[in-house]
Design a protein around this motif. Structure first.
Motif, PDB file in Angstrom:
ATOM      1  N   VAL A   1       0.839  -1.208   0.000  1.00  0.00           N
ATOM      2  CA  VAL A   1       0.000   0.000   0.000  1.00  0.00           C
ATOM      3  C   VAL A   1       0.874   1.259   0.000  1.00  0.00           C
ATOM      4  O   VAL A   1       0.627   2.230  -0.706  1.00  0.00           O
ATOM      5  CB  VAL A   1      -0.961  -0.002   1.207  1.00  0.00           C
ATOM      6  N   ILE A   2       1.943   1.215   0.836  1.00  0.00           N
ATOM      7  CA  ILE A   2       2.842   2.364   0.894  1.00  0.00           C
ATOM      8  C   ILE A   2       3.523   2.570  -0.454  1.00  0.00           C
ATOM      9  O   ILE A   2       3.628   3.700  -0.951  1.00  0.00           O
ATOM     10  CB  ILE A   2       3.886   2.164   2.001  1.00  0.00           C
ATOM     11  N   ILE A   3       3.970   1.459  -1.060  1.00  0.00           N
ATOM     12  CA  ILE A   3       4.662   1.562  -2.347  1.00  0.00           C
ATOM     13  C   ILE A   3       3.733   2.126  -3.431  1.00  0.00           C
ATOM     14  O   ILE A   3       4.079   3.051  -4.178  1.00  0.00           O
ATOM     15  CB  ILE A   3       5.240   0.194  -2.766  1.00  0.00           C
ATOM     16  N   VAL A   4       2.524   1.537  -3.513  1.00  0.00           N
ATOM     17  CA  VAL A   4       1.569   1.970  -4.544  1.00  0.00           C
ATOM     18  C   VAL A   4       1.142   3.418  -4.317  1.00  0.00           C
ATOM     19  O   VAL A   4       1.076   4.235  -5.241  1.00  0.00           O
ATOM     20  CB  VAL A   4       0.349   1.032  -4.555  1.00  0.00           C
ATOM     21  N   THR A   5       0.878   3.776  -3.061  1.00  0.00           N
ATOM     22  CA  THR A   5       0.446   5.147  -2.758  1.00  0.00           C
ATOM     23  C   THR A   5       1.546   6.151  -3.074  1.00  0.00           C
ATOM     24  O   THR A   5       1.307   7.213  -3.661  1.00  0.00           O
ATOM     25  CB  THR A   5       0.047   5.265  -1.277  1.00  0.00           C
ATOM     26  N   ALA A   6       2.765   5.822  -2.671  1.00  0.00           N
ATOM     27  CA  ALA A   6       3.881   6.724  -2.942  1.00  0.00           C
ATOM     28  C   ALA A   6       4.109   6.882  -4.434  1.00  0.00           C
ATOM     29  O   ALA A   6       4.372   7.989  -4.932  1.00  0.00           O
ATOM     30  CB  ALA A   6       5.142   6.217  -2.260  1.00  0.00           C
ATOM     31  N   THR A   7       3.995   5.748  -5.169  1.00  0.00           N
ATOM     32  CA  THR A   7       4.200   5.813  -6.624  1.00  0.00           C
ATOM     33  C   THR A   7       3.135   6.685  -7.292  1.00  0.00           C
ATOM     34  O   THR A   7       3.439   7.535  -8.132  1.00  0.00           O
ATOM     35  CB  THR A   7       4.180   4.404  -7.219  1.00  0.00           C
ATOM     36  N   CYS A   8       1.869   6.449  -6.919  1.00  0.00           N
ATOM     37  CA  CYS A   8       0.777   7.241  -7.518  1.00  0.00           C
ATOM     38  C   CYS A   8       0.898   8.719  -7.157  1.00  0.00           C
ATOM     39  O   CYS A   8       0.689   9.595  -7.984  1.00  0.00           O
ATOM     40  CB  CYS A   8      -0.578   6.687  -7.057  1.00  0.00           C
ATOM     41  N   THR A   9       1.242   8.981  -5.904  1.00  0.00           N
ATOM     42  CA  THR A   9       1.377  10.377  -5.463  1.00  0.00           C
ATOM     43  C   THR A   9       2.511  11.071  -6.200  1.00  0.00           C
ATOM     44  O   THR A   9       2.375  12.213  -6.659  1.00  0.00           O
ATOM     45  CB  THR A   9       1.627  10.427  -3.957  1.00  0.00           C
ATOM     46  N   ALA A  10       3.655  10.382  -6.317  1.00  0.00           N
ATOM     47  CA  ALA A  10       4.793  10.966  -7.015  1.00  0.00           C
ATOM     48  C   ALA A  10       4.478  11.198  -8.490  1.00  0.00           C
ATOM     49  O   ALA A  10       4.834  12.229  -9.064  1.00  0.00           O
ATOM     50  CB  ALA A  10       6.015  10.067  -6.859  1.00  0.00           C
ATOM     51  N   SER A  11       3.783  10.219  -9.105  1.00  0.00           N
ATOM     52  CA  SER A  11       3.426  10.364 -10.522  1.00  0.00           C
ATOM     53  C   SER A  11       2.490  11.547 -10.727  1.00  0.00           C
ATOM     54  O   SER A  11       2.649  12.338 -11.671  1.00  0.00           O
ATOM     55  CB  SER A  11       2.768   9.076 -11.026  1.00  0.00           C
ATOM     56  N   LEU A  12       1.505  11.687  -9.844  1.00  0.00           N
ATOM     57  CA  LEU A  12       0.570  12.811  -9.954  1.00  0.00           C
ATOM     58  C   LEU A  12       1.282  14.142  -9.760  1.00  0.00           C
ATOM     59  O   LEU A  12       1.051  15.111 -10.500  1.00  0.00           O
ATOM     60  CB  LEU A  12      -0.550  12.646  -8.922  1.00  0.00           C
ATOM     61  N   PHE A  13       2.173  14.172  -8.792  1.00  0.00           N
ATOM     62  CA  PHE A  13       2.888  15.408  -8.513  1.00  0.00           C
ATOM     63  C   PHE A  13       3.811  15.780  -9.675  1.00  0.00           C
ATOM     64  O   PHE A  13       3.901  16.958 -10.070  1.00  0.00           O
ATOM     65  CB  PHE A  13       3.681  15.263  -7.221  1.00  0.00           C
ATOM     66  N   LEU A  14       4.504  14.784 -10.248  1.00  0.00           N
ATOM     67  CA  LEU A  14       5.380  15.048 -11.387  1.00  0.00           C
ATOM     68  C   LEU A  14       4.593  15.503 -12.610  1.00  0.00           C
ATOM     69  O   LEU A  14       5.050  16.336 -13.397  1.00  0.00           O
ATOM     70  CB  LEU A  14       6.199  13.797 -11.707  1.00  0.00           C
ATOM     71  N   THR A  15       3.393  14.931 -12.773  1.00  0.00           N
ATOM     72  CA  THR A  15       2.534  15.346 -13.887  1.00  0.00           C
ATOM     73  C   THR A  15       2.130  16.816 -13.743  1.00  0.00           C
ATOM     74  O   THR A  15       2.122  17.583 -14.711  1.00  0.00           O
ATOM     75  CB  THR A  15       1.281  14.456 -13.949  1.00  0.00           C
ATOM     76  N   ILE A  16       1.808  17.212 -12.519  1.00  0.00           N
ATOM     77  CA  ILE A  16       1.432  18.604 -12.264  1.00  0.00           C
ATOM     78  C   ILE A  16       2.610  19.535 -12.514  1.00  0.00           C
ATOM     79  O   ILE A  16       2.472  20.611 -13.109  1.00  0.00           O
ATOM     80  CB  ILE A  16       0.908  18.750 -10.822  1.00  0.00           C
ATOM     81  N   ILE A  17       3.808  19.114 -12.064  1.00  0.00           N
ATOM     82  CA  ILE A  17       4.998  19.921 -12.280  1.00  0.00           C
ATOM     83  C   ILE A  17       5.290  20.083 -13.768  1.00  0.00           C
ATOM     84  O   ILE A  17       5.623  21.190 -14.248  1.00  0.00           O
ATOM     85  CB  ILE A  17       6.215  19.303 -11.561  1.00  0.00           C
TER      86      ILE A  17
END
Length: 347
Positions: A322-338
């Protein structure tokens, strides 16, 4: 008695009196004395009072022409010219030029027009010079403001804009007065002081004596000819037209300069609005990043609760995934916004 003496000293001022040959003298008299010397009424003298904000005016009276052209305040008769505040730095050149021109002409028949021309030339040159100075300062300040928008540059342009409005109003008043005269032949005829002195009564009176002297008879004939042309204002019209064109050109410069200031202000406002919109979008990006971090923190907080629960027994591996998937999705979303923010020029 002291109060009365003090009141009279306050109402007195310096005047310079020039005759038709250019000879001058400075007198310190009160307004009643100068009205008697120039033979004008008090209501007419008020337009020459610097304490009263009367607009520019050129008025013809029975025996005098009243001039109120900004700092040039004068009374012109058929024999003399009265100028107010002759020691003022803006009046001294007017006095010197008038003395020079009068000294070259021995005939005083055109004294009023010589004085009027000097006054118009002086005020038109004065306003044109102020316009040129203001034009240079304005374009320099606008260039600085365009290169760097700062409170200091904005304040400088604001002051120049106020100065431009004030100068435009002054030029407009002089132009309107010249236009008023040019549109009315009777007002122009009132400025012919020498012509008005040759009234029908004086001519007829002189005619009665013409038989006594042949010389006097020839003078009466010439006077009758002049009086017959009392509606001819071509000479004065040409004079006023020349300075009307000059002052109108100055007004056009000021209007163009004001339009340039307004255009630059609009451009600066567009720039400021654009930057404000970018800041709003950047704030939206940062808020989205905070949301991503909040989601990740929420998941970790749930799994970090200290009170006992049964649903995660024998599922320890689930926390890691859960931590891995959540961190990956959060990082991907944040990078997309950047990446989107950089594409739009927000970062």
């Amino acid at each position: 008695m002291k109060e009365k003496s003090h009141s009279q000293s306050r109402s007195s001022t310096n005047w310079i009196v020039l005759n038709s040959k250019g000879h001058c003298s400075i007198v310190d008299v009160d307004k009643h004395r100068i009205m008697n010397l120039a033979q004008i009424h008090y209501r007419d003298f008020r337009i020459l009072d610097p304490l009263l904000s009367y607009p520019s005016a050129i008025l013809g009276r029975d025996k005098a022409i009243l001039l109120n052209l900004e700092h040039i305040k004068a009374i012109i008769t058929s024999e003399e010219v009265f100028l107010r505040d002759p020691l003022d730095e803006n009046i001294v050149p007017v006095v010197e030029e008038l003395k020079r021109r009068l000294a070259r002409h021995l005939d005083n028949s055109t004294l009023e027009f010589q004085a009027l021309e000097v006054a118009l030339e002086a005020i038109c040159s004065f306003l044109a010079a102020r316009t040129t100075e203001l034009e240079m300062a304005t374009y320099l300040s606008l260039e600085k403001l365009t290169n760097k928008v700062s409170s200091l540059n904005l304040d400088g342009v604001r002051k120049l804009k106020c100065t431009t409005s004030t100068l435009t109003a002054k030029v407009h008043k002089v132009r309107d007065e010249l236009e008023r005269l040019l549109d009315d032949d009777q007002d122009m005829a009132d400025l012919y002081l020498r012509r008005k002195l040759l009234s029908p009564v004086s001519i007829s009176g002189a005619a009665d004596k013409a038989s006594i002297s042949p010389t006097l008879g020839s003078k009466v004939s010439s006077l009758s000819t002049i009086h017959g042309e009392e509606n001819d204002v071509k000479e004065l019209e040409m004079l006023l037209e020349a300075y009307f064109v000059q002052i109108d050109r100055t007004l056009e410069k000021l209007i163009t300069m004001r339009e340039y200031i307004d255009g630059t202000e609009n451009y600066i406002n567009i720039q400021i609005d654009s930057r404000r919109n970018k800041l709003i979008k950047l704030e939206l990006v940062l808020s989205s990043g905070n949301l991503c971090l909040a989601i990740f923190a929420l998941v970790t907080d749930i799994f970090g609760l200290s009170f006992p629960y049964d649903w995660n027994k024998n599922h320890g591996f689930l926390f890691k995934w859960v931590i891995i998937v959540t961190a990956t999705c959060t990082a991907s979303l944040f990078l997309t916004i950047i990446a989107y923010a950089r594409k739009k020029g927000l970062l």
